[in-house]
Design a protein around this motif. Structure first.
Motif, short mmCIF file in Angstrom:
data_model
loop_
_atom_site.label_atom_id
_atom_site.label_comp_id
_atom_site.label_asym_id
_atom_site.label_seq_id
_atom_site.Cartn_x
_atom_site.Cartn_y
_atom_site.Cartn_z
N GLU A 385 0.83 -1.21 0.00
CA GLU A 385 0.00 0.00 0.00
C GLU A 385 0.86 1.25 0.00
OE1 GLU A 385 -3.81 0.54 0.37
OE2 GLU A 385 -2.63 2.14 -0.55
N THR A 386 0.31 2.34 -0.50
CA THR A 386 0.98 3.64 -0.41
C THR A 386 1.37 3.89 1.05
OG1 THR A 386 -0.31 4.54 -2.23
CG2 THR A 386 0.61 6.12 -0.68
N GLY A 387 2.63 4.27 1.22
CA GLY A 387 3.13 4.49 2.58
C GLY A 387 4.49 3.82 2.71
N ASP A 388 4.96 3.65 3.93
CA ASP A 388 6.27 3.01 4.08
C ASP A 388 6.19 1.56 3.61
OD1 ASP A 388 8.76 2.69 6.72
OD2 ASP A 388 8.93 3.28 4.61
N SER A 389 4.96 1.04 3.47
CA SER A 389 4.80 -0.33 2.95
C SER A 389 5.39 -0.45 1.56
CB SER A 389 3.32 -0.72 2.93
OG SER A 389 2.80 -0.70 4.26
N TRP A 390 5.34 0.63 0.77
CA TRP A 390 5.98 0.60 -0.55
C TRP A 390 7.45 0.20 -0.38
CZ3 TRP A 390 4.52 5.88 -3.30
CH2 TRP A 390 3.29 5.73 -3.95
N PHE A 391 8.13 0.92 0.50
CA PHE A 391 9.58 0.75 0.64
C PHE A 391 9.91 -0.59 1.29
CE2 PHE A 391 10.60 4.89 -0.92
CZ PHE A 391 9.44 5.61 -0.68
N ASN A 392 9.08 -0.98 2.25
CA ASN A 392 9.31 -2.30 2.87
C ASN A 392 9.14 -3.41 1.83
OD1 ASN A 392 9.65 -0.95 5.29
ND2 ASN A 392 7.51 -1.16 5.88
N GLY A 393 8.14 -3.26 0.97
CA GLY A 393 7.87 -4.30 -0.03
C GLY A 393 8.92 -4.32 -1.13
N ILE A 394 9.32 -3.13 -1.60
CA ILE A 394 10.30 -3.06 -2.69
C ILE A 394 11.61 -3.71 -2.27
CG2 ILE A 394 11.73 -1.44 -4.05
CD1 ILE A 394 8.90 -1.37 -5.03
N GLY A 395 11.89 -3.67 -0.96
CA GLY A 395 13.15 -4.23 -0.48
C GLY A 395 13.14 -5.75 -0.36
N LEU A 396 11.97 -6.37 -0.58
CA LEU A 396 11.90 -7.83 -0.43
C LEU A 396 12.34 -8.51 -1.71
CD1 LEU A 396 8.44 -8.14 1.38
CD2 LEU A 396 10.73 -8.36 2.38
N THR A 397 12.77 -9.77 -1.61
CA THR A 397 13.15 -10.55 -2.79
C THR A 397 12.03 -11.53 -3.10
OG1 THR A 397 15.45 -10.36 -2.16
CG2 THR A 397 14.91 -12.12 -3.73
N LEU A 398 11.56 -11.52 -4.34
CA LEU A 398 10.43 -12.40 -4.69
C LEU A 398 10.97 -13.75 -5.15
CD1 LEU A 398 8.29 -9.88 -6.78
CD2 LEU A 398 8.02 -10.47 -4.37
N PRO A 399 10.55 -14.83 -4.49
CA PRO A 399 10.93 -16.16 -5.01
C PRO A 399 10.27 -16.38 -6.37
CG PRO A 399 9.49 -16.37 -3.07
CD PRO A 399 9.76 -14.93 -3.26
N ALA A 400 10.82 -17.27 -7.18
CA ALA A 400 10.25 -17.54 -8.51
C ALA A 400 8.76 -17.84 -8.37
CB ALA A 400 10.97 -18.73 -9.14
N GLY A 401 7.96 -17.15 -9.18
CA GLY A 401 6.51 -17.40 -9.15
C GLY A 401 5.75 -16.45 -8.26
#
Ligand SMILES: Cc1ncc(Cn2nnc(CCOP(=O)(O)OP(=O)(O)O)c2C)c(N)n1
Ligand SMILES: [Mg+2]
Length: 562
Positions: A385-401
């Motif tokens: 969601e808009t907010g610091d959640s953007w930055f927290n999410g962008i910093g995660l690594t997505l496993p294949a799929g």
């Protein structure tokens, strides 16, 4: 049995692959809703209000390709315009359908309820024209097939929302049955000569470059060209970065993936390799104030822009070239050049040491993010969601799929709750996870009650930092304070006798571990976990990004004498 205008619309919606229609009833659309509900392939999904209804349809379109939101005139449609705007900004074919006044009323100068109180009811269609690619109002039943087909085709071809207004006394009026659906859905292929010329010229152009990099933008998926992009990337062997709104549109486990290019808040040193490049192949990119960190990260090297239906780069422009066909053709013509991968492998940062909090430690943003990383699987879809959640999410690594959904162009706080609900109605077996701030949650919280009603197993991580922290980092003031809620108890209120929902509270790292395990096991409905963190516990990226966005907002007006 009489075939009607409503049946015509229902058949077209089913033919383009829609299986759920999101609605809020109103006396202008009740007959229409009866016709839609009567269609064997359509399931009616009621929403708590039209803002949420349109956002649920926006989320459904991310999963399904197209979606429909059916509302009543004026009081309904004007709220639904917000989710329609999101669909426009996010390039999603959302079909907004509004009931409308009886066709006899205008000529009798009748004043009608839900309208502005005069006898001119055309304002809604005029407003809709501004936020859709095609807006039509059906004046009489004979014109319904032509207008409905035109609006739906426009939306599908341009990946933009459309608007269809159906007067309350026409939904049940006799109508002919629809012709072949290919007349509506057949895509417009590239012009053969333009395609050939574009691929050959682009390959030539790239031959003259030493260090090309591919930058993936959010319109890649909307154009349905992810497969072809992978082919081009592997034909070139070059580094591939993504914009934040395109996270997940290129596989992060791929050896050529170099992270998110987002200026000073990039991940994995993606900005270094982008700035080292001598040509950037921008595929479906959007350079707005947020993705360029307040205009501080606009690449200053030659850009090739490949868009949904055209290609441009220094010295060339090719119209009517479809993105997927261009990428495929260029993959065949282009010369292998992995210079940027060779260099990137020299500067790739070492994996970060992530600290694991002790179970009794007070919960922090970092620990929440670390634990979310731990639950991501190939079956996960993460909404941020808009907010610091953007930055927290962008910093995660997505496993294949694993999939990732973000609404960075429109940026409507609260989008993630109804949007993830709509998305999950299409993907009921995916593990949909939402990271949302307390401020955003308060905008659209009612839709959790629909998740309970339809038993949708979404895990909502509500990051409670007591206020509008993203705004605080841009520019603080009293207005960034909000009234705190007991979020876990709120879910109990929605839950009442159903028992399908869980509302949990995590104040410590250990409580979050337990709560996430409970959420994982709870398949029969939503689990909301309120994660309490300190109100100044925000990402360093948010602070940097907020600073530059604030200064971009503060640019003085150009005076006559500057
Ligand atoms: C519909 C709408 N209204 C206002 C805004 C401006 N805005 N953007 N972010 C916010 C605050 C978000 O606060 P939270 O969800 O708590 O997120 P955090 O930054 O994690 O605290 C606002 C009020 C917005 N983005 N969308
Ligand atoms: Mg907050």
């Amino acid at each position: 049995k009489k075939f009607t205008v409503g049946d015509y619309l229902a058949e077209r919606l089913a033919q383009i692959g829609i299986r759920h229609h999101f609605v809020v009833p109103g006396d202008y659309n009740l007959i229409l809703l009866d016709k839609l509900q009567a269609h064997p392939q359509l399931t009616e999904i009621g929403c708590a209000n039209e803002l949420n209804c349109s956002m649920a349809a926006e989320g459904y379109a991310r999963a399904n390709g197209a979606s429909v939101c059916v509302v009543t005139f004026s009081v309904g449609a004007i709220s639904a315009f917000n989710g329609t705007g999101s669909a426009y900004a996010e390039n999603l074919p959302l079909i907004l359908v509004s009931g409308g006044p009886n066709t006899n009323d205008a000529s009798q100068f009748h004043i009608l309820h839900h309208t502005l109180g005069n006898s001119d009811y055309t304002y809604q269609l005029e407003m809709a024209k501004k936020i859709t690619c095609c807006a039509v109002a059906i004046p009489r039943a004979e014109e319904a097939p032509r207008l409905i087909d035109r609006a739906i085709r426009a939306a599908i071809l341009s990946r933009k929302p459309c608007y269809i207004e159906i007067p309350t006394n026409l939904a049940g009026a006799t109508c002919v049955r629809p012709g072949p659906i290919s007349a509506v859905t057949e895509p417009i292929a590239s012009d053969r000569d333009a395609l050939k010329a574009a691929c050959a010229a682009a390959a030539d152009y790239l031959d003259g470059k030493l260090k090309p990099v591919i930058l993936v933008g959010p319109k890649l998926r909307r154009a349905g060209a992810e497969k072809e992009l992978l082919k081009l990337a592997e034909a070139m062997g070059c580094a591939v970065a993504v914009q934040p709104a395109a996270k997940g549109m290129f596989p992060e486990a791929h050896p050529q993936y170099v992270g998110t290019f987002w200026g000073q808040v990039s991940t994995d040193a993606a900005d270094s390799i982008v700035h080292w490049a001598d040509a950037l192949i921008c595929v479906g990119t959007i350079f707005n104030d947020y993705s360029t960190v307040g205009w501080t990260a606009v690449p200053d090297i030659p850009l090739m822009a490949a868009e949904i239906d055209h290609v441009t780069y220094p010295g060339a422009h090719f119209s009517r070239v479809r993105l997927s066909e261009f990428l495929e053709g260029l993959a065949a013509d282009v010369t292998y050049n992995n210079n940027t991968m060779l260099e990137y492998n020299r500067l790739r940062p070492d994996p970060r040491q992530v600290h694991t909090a002790a179970p009794e430690d007070a919960l922090t943003r970092k620990e929440v993010t670390r634990q979310v990383q731990g639950i991501l699987t190939s079956n996960s879809t993460l909404f941020v969601e808009t907010g610091d959640s953007w930055f927290n999410g962008i910093g995660l690594t997505l496993p294949a799929g694993a999939q990732f959904e973000i609404e960075m162009q429109w940026g409507h706080i609260g989008w993630s709750i109804p949007a993830s609900f709509g998305y999950a109605m299409h993907f009921p077996t995916r593990r949909t996870i939402v990271m949302v701030g307390d401020g955003s949650f308060q905008v659209t919280a009612q839709e959790v009650s629909q998740m309970v009603r339809y038993k949708v197993p979404i895990t909502i991580l509500l990051i409670n930092n007591r206020g509008y922290t993203i705004e605080v980092e841009i520019h603080d003031g009293s207005y960034n304070k909000i009234k705190n809620w007991d979020y876990a108890l709120l879910v109990q209120a929605f839950n009442s006798t159903d028992g399908h929902a869980k509302g949990l509270l995590a104040n410590t790292a250990g409580e979050l571990v337990t709560a996430l395990r409970e959420a994982e096991e709870h398949k029969g409905g939503p689990t909301l976990i309120e994660c309490t963190i300190d109100q100044d516990d925000c990402s360093k990226e948010l602070i940097t990004w907020g600073h530059f966005v604030a200064s971009a907002n503060a640019r003085p007006p150009k005076g006559r004498h500057d």
